[in-house]
Design an enzyme around this catalytic site. Structure first.
Site, PDB file in Angstrom:
ATOM      1  N   HIS A  48       0.872  -1.161   0.000  1.00 23.69           N
ATOM      2  CA  HIS A  48       0.000   0.000   0.000  1.00 23.69           C
ATOM      3  C   HIS A  48       0.919   1.223   0.000  1.00 23.69           C
ATOM      4  O   HIS A  48       2.139   1.100   0.190  1.00 23.69           O
ATOM      5  CB  HIS A  48      -0.904  -0.036   1.230  1.00 23.69           C
ATOM      6  CG  HIS A  48      -2.164  -0.836   1.018  1.00 23.69           C
ATOM      7  ND1 HIS A  48      -3.251  -0.771   1.846  1.00 23.69           N
ATOM      8  CD2 HIS A  48      -2.501  -1.706   0.022  1.00 23.69           C
ATOM      9  CE1 HIS A  48      -4.207  -1.567   1.393  1.00 23.69           C
ATOM     10  NE2 HIS A  48      -3.780  -2.150   0.299  1.00 23.69           N
ATOM     11  N   GLU A  50       1.305   3.619   2.160  1.00 25.34           N
ATOM     12  CA  GLU A  50       1.960   3.877   3.445  1.00 25.34           C
ATOM     13  C   GLU A  50       3.051   2.848   3.731  1.00 25.34           C
ATOM     14  O   GLU A  50       4.115   3.189   4.252  1.00 25.34           O
ATOM     15  CB  GLU A  50       0.922   3.852   4.581  1.00 25.34           C
ATOM     16  CG  GLU A  50      -0.142   4.957   4.486  1.00 25.34           C
ATOM     17  CD  GLU A  50      -1.367   4.544   3.676  1.00 25.34           C
ATOM     18  OE1 GLU A  50      -1.241   3.654   2.791  1.00 25.34           O
ATOM     19  OE2 GLU A  50      -2.451   5.092   3.924  1.00 25.34           O
ATOM     20  N   SER A  73      -7.311   8.309   3.587  1.00 28.58           N
ATOM     21  CA  SER A  73      -7.430   7.746   4.933  1.00 28.58           C
ATOM     22  C   SER A  73      -6.822   6.346   4.973  1.00 28.58           C
ATOM     23  O   SER A  73      -7.145   5.502   4.134  1.00 28.58           O
ATOM     24  CB  SER A  73      -8.913   7.691   5.317  1.00 28.58           C
ATOM     25  OG  SER A  73      -9.070   7.006   6.540  1.00 28.58           O
ATOM     26  N   CYS A  75      -6.121   2.540   5.570  1.00 29.66           N
ATOM     27  CA  CYS A  75      -6.927   1.347   5.857  1.00 29.66           C
ATOM     28  C   CYS A  75      -6.450   0.732   7.177  1.00 29.66           C
ATOM     29  O   CYS A  75      -5.483   1.195   7.787  1.00 29.66           O
ATOM     30  CB  CYS A  75      -6.818   0.352   4.700  1.00 29.66           C
ATOM     31  SG  CYS A  75      -5.270  -0.589   4.676  1.00 29.66           S
ATOM     32  N   CYS A  78      -2.730  -0.238   7.193  1.00 30.04           N
ATOM     33  CA  CYS A  78      -1.792   0.885   7.316  1.00 30.04           C
ATOM     34  C   CYS A  78      -1.964   1.624   8.643  1.00 30.04           C
ATOM     35  O   CYS A  78      -1.004   2.179   9.185  1.00 30.04           O
ATOM     36  CB  CYS A  78      -1.955   1.809   6.118  1.00 30.04           C
ATOM     37  SG  CYS A  78      -1.545   0.940   4.571  1.00 30.04           S
TER      38      CYS A  78
END
Lengths: 143, 143
Positions: A48, A50, A73, A75, A78
């Protein structure tokens, strides 16, 4: 700082990927690592935005003063990363198209700032409309 | 199924790494992916055992019937992974030397089984005694 994350998201989109970008900064604003979602590009569901930025920052001994900046935002995956490693602050580009664990992070002492950045909203709105299959796969949502 | 995770943990230890292993199985017992912590080996803080097994399993469309087997209670990062992707069940080798988010997962509908496997306990007990620096780095704990 959000500009770096937006650049990453756009780079991911240009590669045919999911347009989410992130960057990890030191407390003094030094960039430690940046990255974007790589599910499509690398066939890697673990990257992802992040986690890619976190990986790019390499091994760090203390995350308490670091800031994770992300276009969307985070998940649960993360958000769990942020909580486990004690990242001190999170800046979220937008939480309108998807809302993950940012409130949970705030409850657990992370300094959370949620913006409504139009670039971030447009990137995700357009992408989810164009490729809902990829987006739902990326968050483990089964049709 | 825990044997595969223990093999992974031992492989990681033999490489000079942190001895935590994991494997993701389909509901019918088919192995989808296996892996171990790679912080030391790859200088990659994002590769915990569970994320390594998840990555090795590649892109999957539905995790609801999958089982994540890990030698140690999953940290918040790895617990977030399980929750976000809707992994249906988690088998934990032991939760004595470290307790992460497995209770939180159970609260959120994941079928959690916690064992007290002596091999898993010994691997972590010995490692934490020998290399506390690496272990605390791996869970973001600052001395």
């Amino acid at each position: 700082m959000l500009d770096v994350a937006v650049e990453e998201a756009r780079a991911g989109l240009a590669e045919g990927g999911i347009p989410i970008g992130a960057a990890l900064f030191a407390g003094d604003g030094t960039l430690l690592g940046r990255g974007h979602n790589r599910r499509v590009q690398d066939g890697d569901p673990s990257m992802h935005a992040e986690t890619a930025a976190f990986k790019a920052a390499g091994r760090q001994r203390d995350y308490r003063t670091t800031i994770m900046v992300t276009t969307l935002s985070p998940c649960w995956y993360c958000s769990g990363l942020v909580r486990q490693f004690g990242i001190g602050a999170v800046v979220v580009g937008e939480a309108q198209t998807f809302s993950g664990g940012h409130d949970w992070l705030a409850e657990h002492g992370v300094e959370v700032t949620v913006l409504s950045d139009e670039r971030c909203v447009a990137l995700m709105t357009d992408f989810v409309a164009a490729r809902p299959d990829l987006w739902f796969e990326d968050i483990g949502e089964v049709p």
